[in-house]
Design a protein around this motif. Structure first.
Motif, PDB file in Angstrom:
ATOM      1  N   GLU A  67       0.837  -1.205   0.000  1.00 55.17           N
ATOM      2  CA  GLU A  67       0.000   0.000   0.000  1.00 55.17           C
ATOM      3  C   GLU A  67       0.874   1.258   0.000  1.00 55.17           C
ATOM      4  OE1 GLU A  67      -3.608   2.109   2.550  1.00 55.17           O
ATOM      5  OE2 GLU A  67      -2.794   0.193   3.233  1.00 55.17           O
ATOM      6  N   THR A  68       1.956   1.215   0.758  1.00 55.66           N
ATOM      7  CA  THR A  68       2.853   2.372   0.822  1.00 55.66           C
ATOM      8  C   THR A  68       3.485   2.646  -0.541  1.00 55.66           C
ATOM      9  OG1 THR A  68       3.312   1.830   3.138  1.00 55.66           O
ATOM     10  CG2 THR A  68       4.808   3.378   2.054  1.00 55.66           C
ATOM     11  N   ILE A  69       3.944   1.597  -1.215  1.00 55.22           N
ATOM     12  CA  ILE A  69       4.530   1.785  -2.555  1.00 55.22           C
ATOM     13  C   ILE A  69       3.510   2.399  -3.498  1.00 55.22           C
ATOM     14  CG2 ILE A  69       5.438   0.597  -4.599  1.00 55.22           C
ATOM     15  CD1 ILE A  69       6.682  -1.478  -2.618  1.00 55.22           C
ATOM     16  N   GLN A  70       2.270   1.903  -3.459  1.00 55.88           N
ATOM     17  CA  GLN A  70       1.222   2.454  -4.324  1.00 55.88           C
ATOM     18  C   GLN A  70       1.042   3.951  -4.072  1.00 55.88           C
ATOM     19  OE1 GLN A  70      -1.763  -0.448  -3.051  1.00 55.88           O
ATOM     20  NE2 GLN A  70      -1.962  -1.108  -5.194  1.00 55.88           N
ATOM     21  N   MET A  71       1.042   4.345  -2.812  1.00 55.11           N
ATOM     22  CA  MET A  71       0.846   5.759  -2.477  1.00 55.11           C
ATOM     23  C   MET A  71       2.065   6.600  -2.862  1.00 55.11           C
ATOM     24  SD  MET A  71      -1.401   5.476   0.977  1.00 55.11           S
ATOM     25  CE  MET A  71      -2.016   7.148   0.860  1.00 55.11           C
ATOM     26  N   ILE A  72       3.251   6.039  -2.709  1.00 56.17           N
ATOM     27  CA  ILE A  72       4.465   6.759  -3.114  1.00 56.17           C
ATOM     28  C   ILE A  72       4.424   7.038  -4.612  1.00 56.17           C
ATOM     29  CG2 ILE A  72       6.970   6.563  -3.450  1.00 56.17           C
ATOM     30  CD1 ILE A  72       7.011   4.940  -0.793  1.00 56.17           C
ATOM     31  N   ARG A  73       4.006   6.070  -5.394  1.00 61.13           N
ATOM     32  CA  ARG A  73       3.978   6.227  -6.849  1.00 61.13           C
ATOM     33  C   ARG A  73       2.961   7.270  -7.303  1.00 61.13           C
ATOM     34  NH1 ARG A  73       8.874   5.188  -7.618  1.00 61.13           N
ATOM     35  NH2 ARG A  73       9.477   3.021  -7.832  1.00 61.13           N
ATOM     36  N   GLU A  74       2.051   7.667  -6.417  1.00 61.53           N
ATOM     37  CA  GLU A  74       1.098   8.738  -6.728  1.00 61.53           C
ATOM     38  C   GLU A  74       1.693  10.121  -6.494  1.00 61.53           C
ATOM     39  OE1 GLU A  74      -2.472   7.969  -4.525  1.00 61.53           O
ATOM     40  OE2 GLU A  74      -2.783   6.030  -5.482  1.00 61.53           O
ATOM     41  N   LEU A  75       2.836  10.189  -5.826  1.00 66.98           N
ATOM     42  CA  LEU A  75       3.490  11.469  -5.559  1.00 66.98           C
ATOM     43  C   LEU A  75       4.389  11.822  -6.745  1.00 66.98           C
ATOM     44  CD1 LEU A  75       4.565  10.750  -1.866  1.00 66.98           C
ATOM     45  CD2 LEU A  75       2.586  12.087  -2.629  1.00 66.98           C
ATOM     46  N   PRO A  76       4.128  12.935  -7.423  1.00 70.23           N
ATOM     47  CA  PRO A  76       4.891  13.265  -8.641  1.00 70.23           C
ATOM     48  C   PRO A  76       6.403  13.262  -8.456  1.00 70.23           C
ATOM     49  CG  PRO A  76       3.064  14.792  -8.339  1.00 70.23           C
ATOM     50  CD  PRO A  76       3.122  13.930  -7.108  1.00 70.23           C
ATOM     51  N   GLN A  77       6.890  13.765  -7.329  1.00 73.73           N
ATOM     52  CA  GLN A  77       8.337  13.860  -7.125  1.00 73.73           C
ATOM     53  C   GLN A  77       8.984  12.497  -6.869  1.00 73.73           C
ATOM     54  OE1 GLN A  77       5.944  14.854  -5.036  1.00 73.73           O
ATOM     55  NE2 GLN A  77       6.675  15.153  -2.947  1.00 73.73           N
ATOM     56  N   TYR A  78       8.171  11.454  -6.626  1.00 75.38           N
ATOM     57  CA  TYR A  78       8.710  10.126  -6.345  1.00 75.38           C
ATOM     58  C   TYR A  78       8.287   9.069  -7.363  1.00 75.38           C
ATOM     59  CZ  TYR A  78      10.457  11.995  -2.025  1.00 75.38           C
ATOM     60  OH  TYR A  78      11.151  12.739  -1.115  1.00 75.38           O
ATOM     61  N   LYS A  79       7.728   9.490  -8.479  1.00 72.94           N
ATOM     62  CA  LYS A  79       7.296   8.537  -9.513  1.00 72.94           C
ATOM     63  C   LYS A  79       8.451   7.691 -10.040  1.00 72.94           C
ATOM     64  CE  LYS A  79       3.056  10.345 -11.452  1.00 72.94           C
ATOM     65  NZ  LYS A  79       2.236   9.260 -10.978  1.00 72.94           N
ATOM     66  N   ASN A  80       9.655   8.266 -10.116  1.00 72.01           N
ATOM     67  CA  ASN A  80      10.799   7.559 -10.692  1.00 72.01           C
ATOM     68  C   ASN A  80      11.864   7.167  -9.679  1.00 72.01           C
ATOM     69  OD1 ASN A  80       9.745   7.739 -13.373  1.00 72.01           O
ATOM     70  ND2 ASN A  80      10.308   9.900 -13.352  1.00 72.01           N
ATOM     71  N   THR A  81      11.600   7.367  -8.399  1.00 69.07           N
ATOM     72  CA  THR A  81      12.554   6.985  -7.356  1.00 69.07           C
ATOM     73  C   THR A  81      12.613   5.463  -7.251  1.00 69.07           C
ATOM     74  OG1 THR A  81      12.080   9.006  -6.125  1.00 69.07           O
ATOM     75  CG2 THR A  81      13.095   7.196  -4.893  1.00 69.07           C
ATOM     76  N   LYS A  82      13.815   4.934  -7.145  1.00 71.84           N
ATOM     77  CA  LYS A  82      13.961   3.480  -6.977  1.00 71.84           C
ATOM     78  C   LYS A  82      13.398   3.055  -5.632  1.00 71.84           C
ATOM     79  CE  LYS A  82      17.971   2.272  -9.724  1.00 71.84           C
ATOM     80  NZ  LYS A  82      19.301   1.675  -9.689  1.00 71.84           N
ATOM     81  N   ILE A  83      12.566   2.014  -5.672  1.00 75.55           N
ATOM     82  CA  ILE A  83      12.034   1.403  -4.456  1.00 75.55           C
ATOM     83  C   ILE A  83      12.430  -0.072  -4.491  1.00 75.55           C
ATOM     84  CG2 ILE A  83      10.005   0.821  -3.084  1.00 75.55           C
ATOM     85  CD1 ILE A  83       8.589   3.233  -4.363  1.00 75.55           C
ATOM     86  N   ILE A  84      13.172  -0.481  -3.487  1.00 76.23           N
ATOM     87  CA  ILE A  84      13.609  -1.870  -3.378  1.00 76.23           C
ATOM     88  C   ILE A  84      12.897  -2.504  -2.186  1.00 76.23           C
ATOM     89  CG2 ILE A  84      15.569  -3.438  -3.101  1.00 76.23           C
ATOM     90  CD1 ILE A  84      15.636  -1.631  -5.675  1.00 76.23           C
ATOM     91  N   VAL A  85      12.163  -3.564  -2.443  1.00 76.92           N
ATOM     92  CA  VAL A  85      11.491  -4.299  -1.378  1.00 76.92           C
ATOM     93  C   VAL A  85      12.519  -5.190  -0.694  1.00 76.92           C
ATOM     94  CG1 VAL A  85       9.796  -6.115  -0.898  1.00 76.92           C
ATOM     95  CG2 VAL A  85       9.232  -4.252  -2.471  1.00 76.92           C
ATOM     96  N   ILE A  86      12.486  -5.149   0.636  1.00 77.62           N
ATOM     97  CA  ILE A  86      13.354  -5.997   1.455  1.00 77.62           C
ATOM     98  C   ILE A  86      12.438  -6.728   2.427  1.00 77.62           C
ATOM     99  CG2 ILE A  86      15.192  -6.002   3.161  1.00 77.62           C
ATOM    100  CD1 ILE A  86      16.331  -3.564   1.800  1.00 77.62           C
TER     101      ILE A  86
END
Length: 120
Positions: A67-86
């Motif tokens: 859910e957090t990743i989905q919400m992050i991807r809705e933020l324009p400044q973080y659309k292209n930030t790398k997100i690595i699941v651990i």
């Protein structure tokens, strides 16, 4: 050079995991910030203009990593930030679901530090 430092947001409800990740990343020149759950993560992201990478646990209270990743991807400044699941969960379906919602990578705990750093 300080301007070359990568900024990392570590999102994990276990402080020991945050400590362990920070302990291996800081000596390699990374600047680390921590959030203990998805809500904290989103609050931190709303206060900052950028992180180079976000390390995201999946199983957390209040708001899980998916859910957090989905919400992050809705933020324009973080659309292209790398997100690595651990995560400790190596379920292939979880890997696919993580990637489907916007994760850029997936690593199982315990973390292979060389593999992690290679994703940066």
């Amino acid at each position: 050079m300080a301007t070359d430092k990568k900024t990392v947001l570590i999102v994990d409800d276990e402080q020991s995991n945050i400590f362990a990740l920070s302990a291996v990343l800081i000596p390699r020149g990374f600047t680390c910030t921590a959030a203990l759950n998805g809500e904290q993560c989103l609050n931190i992201l709303s206060e900052r203009t950028a992180f180079d990478i976000i390390l995201m646990d999946i199983m957390m209270p209040f708001m899980d990593g998916i859910e957090t990743i989905q919400m992050i991807r809705e933020l324009p400044q973080y659309k292209n930030t790398k997100i690595i699941v651990i995560t400790a969960d190596d379920n292939p379906a979880l890997r696919l679901r993580s990637m489907a919602v916007g994760a850029n990578g997936f690593l199982n705990k315990p973390i292979d530090v060389d593999k992690l750093v290679a994703l940066f």
